[in-house]
Structure formats: structure tokens, C-alpha cells
Design a protein around this motif. Structure first.
Motif, mmCIF file in Angstrom:
data_model
loop_
_atom_site.group_PDB
_atom_site.id
_atom_site.type_symbol
_atom_site.label_atom_id
_atom_site.label_comp_id
_atom_site.label_asym_id
_atom_site.label_seq_id
_atom_site.Cartn_x
_atom_site.Cartn_y
_atom_site.Cartn_z
ATOM 1 N N ASP A 186 0.808 -1.214 0.000
ATOM 2 C CA ASP A 186 0.000 0.000 0.000
ATOM 3 C C ASP A 186 0.843 1.266 0.000
ATOM 4 O O ASP A 186 0.318 2.365 0.109
ATOM 5 C CB ASP A 186 -0.926 0.001 1.223
ATOM 6 C CG ASP A 186 -0.155 -0.142 2.529
ATOM 7 O OD1 ASP A 186 1.092 -0.282 2.469
ATOM 8 O OD2 ASP A 186 -0.785 -0.107 3.586
ATOM 9 N N ASN A 272 -5.232 -3.582 6.989
ATOM 10 C CA ASN A 272 -5.405 -4.538 5.895
ATOM 11 C C ASN A 272 -5.054 -5.956 6.327
ATOM 12 O O ASN A 272 -5.732 -6.919 5.938
ATOM 13 C CB ASN A 272 -4.547 -4.114 4.699
ATOM 14 C CG ASN A 272 -4.835 -4.926 3.458
ATOM 15 O OD1 ASN A 272 -4.125 -5.870 3.138
ATOM 16 N ND2 ASN A 272 -5.896 -4.566 2.757
ATOM 17 N N ASP A 309 -6.903 0.616 2.095
ATOM 18 C CA ASP A 309 -6.569 -0.289 3.191
ATOM 19 C C ASP A 309 -7.628 -1.367 3.398
ATOM 20 O O ASP A 309 -7.377 -2.360 4.086
ATOM 21 C CB ASP A 309 -6.390 0.500 4.493
ATOM 22 C CG ASP A 309 -5.223 1.458 4.430
ATOM 23 O OD1 ASP A 309 -4.233 1.135 3.749
ATOM 24 O OD2 ASP A 309 -5.304 2.537 5.041
ATOM 25 N N VAL A 312 -9.427 -6.358 0.091
ATOM 26 C CA VAL A 312 -8.989 -7.731 0.359
ATOM 27 C C VAL A 312 -9.429 -8.590 -0.821
ATOM 28 O O VAL A 312 -10.623 -8.737 -1.073
ATOM 29 C CB VAL A 312 -9.596 -8.272 1.668
ATOM 30 C CG1 VAL A 312 -9.188 -9.727 1.870
ATOM 31 C CG2 VAL A 312 -9.164 -7.424 2.851
#
Length: 526
Positions: A186, A272, A309, A312
């Protein structure tokens, strides 16, 4: 077979391996063999075969024990000393039978290695994975864990001690003196210490022991959390790529252990990563209380994180690219448990959710129901402005052009006219992707606002010029009633448009039914 002049008088079976030995060397050094041999002699048993099940370290270690009993040279190493120490306890090879017996020699070697060499200590702990005999009772795991923790905490910057309290680092390699920093996926800096990779070779039980020892020594929470992230990421990658034959260890209750040892300090583990833990935990059906704990922990971090963040990835056999249901659970936890706190910033969370909606809106497999659930999980008063929400809805409608009118209404149900900026309203009134009822509502809202503005201007004019109003009563009356007539006319037009829209929808449904009947007739004819 042991090559001596005497004939073998004792056969020992360890697993599938048979050792043809002699009683005297074994009885003179082992309480276990001494007791069994004299017990059989006392009972008059003639059978000279002994079976040993679950011997610590297997037949390889027993072979070394036999060599020691016969006075042959045995090399103690970091990989065999723990199994030998455990085997010596199993066979009761104490000083009562002979000075310098195997237990005392293994103890001396363990103490020397554990206190001096970092890598050898890790190898000893790694070798305990294959020992089936009470290595915890013997204290090997605890000694190794405490030693590893002590060495890992030697860097004074990592434990926060003063310059006067610094410990000499001469016994460690140069790379042990500093932490290093890497950039995560990230773009954020992730702190990583020199010992992360080393302890990642350990299996779950021993890794947990080491982490608990490190926490007890006062290691910084971010480094403790970073080491857990490193371990889990490494092992899950092995499982994902099918490289780990022991992947069953990362299951159910063992995975719960990893969650329980996470540092409780805020931001010691990134948002995350916690979401990934939650996803795997739900797949493994872990304890509900731990699942809720993870959800609440991520929820407390929503205010200070961005939409990226929360991304997924789903696994290959799932439809959507990202797991939106995870975010719905976390936001719902925020509303249930955290929003009641006066310090909670609901508006910041709403902004993060709207940004996340915009990120996932382009996914062609994202269902209307899932999008709507996330858009409506926050209460209506959470958003002071709906511009971001409108942008996400527009992107979703653009990425899903085949939606029916009813589905488009569902997508836009939570959008509020009065919370859109003027630019957003202007764009929405020209947007043919929006449902018709929303477009009509926006037009009516604009007309009402325009009328109110006109009335307000007239009222200001009337109040600011009282002397002119008295002299020009008829002219003012005409100006006053004209906006009311315009408003009434506009309302009538809107009602007519609504009736026409309803008629069009009824006609459209009839037409769809007729087309369906024609298609069925055509298929029957074919």
C-alpha cells in the motif's frame, strides 16, 4: 548389529528397526533397561526382545544412544542435542548409573549453545518439532524461547532503554544492531527487524512461545506485530502455492492462537492485515468472540485509514474481485459498538466507505444487493454531503448497463437530493443512467429551490422598501402571486409526468410478457 566378540543377548525394536545388542552396556547406563531386564529375569521370562514405541527422535537417535552406551564417539550438534536429551530422560540415563552419563553431557551442551549461538538456538528449537516426549516438561522449549527473546531484545532502540542501559552487542552479527524499513504493497513504510526471517522457520506452537517471551521482555508492539505479520504471510503463501506439506497446522484452534498473541496496542498491526486475518478466520470457522474482536479492532481504525486499506482480494473460486462482505461486517461493527462514543467521527468513516464503494463499483460481478447493503449500513445522518456517494453510484451504474429500472432504484435508494452540491445536482439532472424517479425528483427539487429563492428575494424587496409598497400595492400583489401560480403549474406538470411514467412502466411490462410468450412459441416450433 554391534560388532563385538560376545553374542547378542538383547534385541531392541524401535519402530521397524531391530537393534541386536548386549544387556551389560545398556543396563549399566540406563535405568529403563535395567528395570526391564531385571524384571524379566525375576519373572523367569526368556524372551530377549524389547519393543519401544514412540521413542524420542526415532531409530536415528536411538542409534546414537547405543553408540554412547558402548563407549563410541557421539558428536553432539544443535540438531540432535534436544532429541538426545529427551531420549536420555526417557531411558533414565542419570549420574546414579555412571558419572558423565548422557543427561549431564546433553545438559552441558544445551546450556553452552543456548547462551551463546543465535542460529544454533533456533536449530535446537526447530529440532524439538520432531520430539514426541514431553519436551515442554524438560524445559527445552522455554529455555530456547527465553534465549531467542533475550537476543532479539539486545538492540536498545527496540526495547526503548537509555544509553546507560545498553547491552554489548559483540556476540551478535552486525545486522542484529538495526531494524530496517520496507515499503508495503500500500506504499506505507513497514518496520521489519533482523530476527523476523529467522523465527519464521518455526512452527506455530514454538513460534507462539517465542512471541510470548519477546513480549515479556518489553519489545515494541509494532515489532511484535510485524513479526507475526511476517510469519503468517510466509506460511499462508506456502499454503496458497501448495509448497507446504504441513499446511494443516494453520487451522482452527492453531489460527486462534495467532490472533490471541497479537499486541493490543493501536496500530501495532495494520488494518489490511487484520482484514485478511478476519477473512481466513471466517473460512476456518474460528471462535465467534475472536471474530467479533477482529471486527471491532478494524472498526476502531476506520477513521484513520483510507479506502485502499480495506481492499482484500477474493480467491479464484469466488465471484467478486474484492471481498465486500468483510467491509460490511466491519462497518456494521463500527455502527453497533463504536459510533455511540462521542469522540467517534462518523463523517470520516462515511467518507472512507464512499471511497471504497467507488473502488469496487467497477467490478462487474458486484451484486446490487451487496452494493446497497454497504451504501446503507451507515445511518442517514452519517453523511453531511452525498457527492462521494453519488459518484460511486454513478460508477456502479456505468459499469452495469444492463440493470433494470427497479435495480437502479435500489442502487440509488439511499441518495438524498438535499445533500448534493449544486454541481452534483446539475450533473445528476443530465445523467441518463439514473432511475427516472430520481431524475424527476431532482428536477422538482431544483424548481422548488428556485421558487423559494424567488419568494425570498421578493420578501427582501418588500421589507426594504415599505414606502414604495404602500404606494404600489397592485403592482406588488401581481409580483407576489405570480410565483405561486408558477409553482402550482410546475406541480401539475410533475404529476402529469408521474402518471405518464407509470403508464409507460405498465406498457413495458406487458410488452416484456408478450415478447416472452413469442420466444416460447418460437422454441416450441423449432
Amino acid at each position: 548389529f554391534i560388532r563385538t566378540n560376545a553374542t547378542s543377548d538383547l534385541t531392541v525394536c524401535v519402530g521397524e528397526t531391530r537393534f541386536h545388542l548386549h544387556k551389560l552396556p545398556l543396563v549399566s547406563r540406563s535405568g529403563y533397561f535395567s528395570r526391564l531386564v531385571f524384571h524379566r529375569r525375576k519373572n523367569g521370562e526368556t524372551n530377549s526382545t524389547l519393543n519401544i514405541d514412540n521413542f524420542p527422535g526415532g531409530y536415528h537417535i536411538f542409534h546414537l544412544v547405543v553408540k554412547f552406551c558402548y563407549g563410541l564417539a557421539v558428536d553432539l550438534t544443535a540438531t540432535n542435542v534436544a532429541p538426545l536429551y529427551s531420549a536420555a530422560h526417557f531411558l533414565e540415563m542419570t549420574e546414579d548409573f555412571q558419572h558423565g552419563n548422557l543427561i549431564s553431557k546433553a545438559e552441558a551442551f544445551l546450556s553452552f549453545v543456548i547462551l551463546s549461538a543465535w542460529k544454533d538456538t533456533l536449530l535446537i528449537l526447530k529440532s524439538c518439532e520432531d520430539i514426541s516426549l514431553r519436551e515442554d516438561e524438560l524445559g527445552i522449549v522455554k529455555q530456547c524461547s527465553d534465549s531467542i527473546a533475550w537476543k532479539a531484545c539486545l538492540d536498545p532502540q527496540e526495547i526503548g532503554c537509555s544509553v546507560d542501559e545498553e547491552v554489548s552487542l559483540n556476540s551478535l552479527s552486525n545486522n542484529a544492531k538495526n531494524s530496517k524499513y520496507k515499503y508495503g504493497s500500500d506504499g506505507k513504510i513497514v518496520e521489519e527487524s533482523w530476527w523476523f526471517a529467522d523465527i519464521s522457520i518455526l512452527k506455530i506452537d514454538h513460534f507462539v512461545e517465542v512471541i510470548n517471551a519477546i513480549k515479556a521482555k518489553g519489545m515494541k508492539p509494532k515489532l511484535v506485530g510485524g513479526s507475526i505479520v511476517y510469519w503468517i504471510s510466509k506460511w499462508l503463501q506456502k499454503i496458497k502455492h501448495g509448497k507446504d506439506c504441513d499446511h494443516k497446522e494453520v487451522r482452527g484452534d492453531t489460527f486462534e492462537c495467532l490472533i490471541r498473541i497479537l499486541p493490543s496496542e493501536r496500530n501495532s498491526v495494520c488494518c489490511n492485515f487484520l482484514l485478511h486475518l478476519l477473512k481466513v478466520g471466517l473460512m476456518l470457522n474460528i471462535d465467534c468472540d475472536l471474530t467479533m474482536e477482529l471486527e471491532i479492532r478494524v472498526a476502531t481504525m476506520l477513521e484513520s485509514h483510507c479506502a485502499q486499506d480495506l481492499l482484500v482480494k477474493n480467491f479464484k473460486d469466488e465471484d467478486t474481485m474484492n471481498d465486500v462482505s468483510l467491509v460490511i461486517r466491519v462497518v456494521d461493527a463500527f455502527v453497533t459498538y463504536i459510533s455511540k462514543d462521542p469522540k467517534a467521527r462518523m463523517d470520516l468513516v462515511a467518507g472512507v466507505v464512499d471511497d471504497y464503494l467507488a473502488l469496487v463499483a467497477r467490478d462487474g460481478n458486484l451484486s446490487v444487493e451487496c452494493f446497497q447493503l454497504l451504501a446503507e449500513v451507515l445511518p442517514e445522518d452519517a453523511r453531511s454531503c452525498n457527492d462521494k456517494l453519488y459518484r460511486a453510484m454513478d460508477m456502479y451504474l456505468k459499469a452495469h448497463p444492463t440493470l433494470t429500472e427497479e435495480e437502479r432504484r435500489t442502487v440509488c435508494r439511499s441518495l438524498k437530493y438535499h445533500k448534493l452540491s449544486q454541481d452534483a445536482r446539475n450533473h445528476a439532472m443530465k445523467n441518463d443512467r439514473l432511475p427516472v424517479n430520481l431524475t424527476l425528483g431532482l428536477i422538482l427539487w431544483e424548481q422548488v429551490n428556485l421558487t423559494k429563492l424567488t419568494l425570498s428575494n421578493n420578501m427582501k424587496y418588500k421589507r426594504s422598501k415599505p414606502q414604495e409598497v404602500v404606494g404600489r400595492t397592485k403592482e406588488v400583489d401581481k409580483r407576489w402571486f405570480k410565483p405561486h401560480k408558477e409553482l402550482q403549474t410546475m406541480k401539475t406538470d410533475v404529476e402529469k409526468m408521474k402518471v405518464q411514467l407509470s403508464n409507460l412502466q405498465v406498457f413495458s411490462l406487458k410488452l416484456q410478457r408478450q415478447v416472452g410468450i413469442l420466444l416460447e412459441i418460437t422454441e416450441i416450433g423449432n
